[in-house]
Design a protein around this motif. Structure first.
Motif, PDB file in Angstrom:
ATOM      1  N   GLU A 138      -5.218  17.908 -32.679  1.00 25.84           N
ATOM      2  CA  GLU A 138      -6.668  18.081 -32.596  1.00 25.84           C
ATOM      3  C   GLU A 138      -7.360  17.270 -33.687  1.00 25.84           C
ATOM      4  N   CYS A 175      -8.469  16.488 -28.393  1.00 28.86           N
ATOM      5  CA  CYS A 175      -7.098  17.013 -28.434  1.00 28.86           C
ATOM      6  C   CYS A 175      -6.249  16.240 -27.448  1.00 28.86           C
ATOM      7  N   TRP A 213     -10.151  25.048 -24.700  1.00 28.55           N
ATOM      8  CA  TRP A 213     -10.423  25.313 -26.108  1.00 28.55           C
ATOM      9  C   TRP A 213     -10.655  26.804 -26.300  1.00 28.55           C
ATOM     10  N   CYS A 230      -6.896  24.038 -29.461  1.00 23.68           N
ATOM     11  CA  CYS A 230      -6.686  23.385 -28.175  1.00 23.68           C
ATOM     12  C   CYS A 230      -5.506  24.058 -27.469  1.00 23.68           C
ATOM     13  N   GLY A 284      -2.640  23.791 -30.206  1.00 24.43           N
ATOM     14  CA  GLY A 284      -2.827  22.946 -31.363  1.00 24.43           C
ATOM     15  C   GLY A 284      -2.790  23.765 -32.644  1.00 24.43           C
TER      16      GLY A 284
END
Length: 121
Positions: A6, A22, A36, A95, A112
């Motif tokens: 990200e 991302c 997200w 993410c 992420g």
């Protein structure tokens, strides 16, 4: 090994804008839904927005009209354009992607590392 990378968080004043990006690193076969999430201190992680491979989007009521999620299929990248930011948008943004490692495996959820978004004057 697949990892989601990200970028784009930071500090912004109320009413300002930020764009998060991302993309996965490593080898994989395909990506289904991407999205997200965010988590504010003392609160549970919540969905902010998601987008399917064909572009169908879904937004939390709190961000409708202010945030826009998009993806570049060729670059395997998902974006979150955040406009008219409010202090209550302050959170760590994560993410998420459903990634299939190869043709013979089912998609798994990948996350992420999180990027901090702070909205403050």
């Amino acid at each position: 090994q697949v990892q989601l990378v990200e970028s784009g968080g930071g500090l912004v004043q109320p009413g300002g804008s930020l764009r998060l990006s991302c993309a996965p690193s490593g080898r994989f076969f395909s990506i289904n839904d991407m999205g997200w999430y965010r988590q504010a201190p003392g609160k549970q992680r919540e969905l902010v927005a998601s987008i399917s491979r064909i572009g169908t989007t879904n937004y939390a009521d709190s961000v409708k009209g202010r945030f826009t999620i998009s993806r570049d299929i060729a670059k395997n990248t998902v974006y979150l354009q955040m406009n008219s930011l409010k202090p209550e948008d302050t959170a760590v943004y994560y993410c998420n992607a459903q990634i299939r490692r190869d043709l013979h495996t089912r998609p798994n959820d990948y996350w992420g590392q999180g990027t901090q978004v702070t909205v403050s004057s």
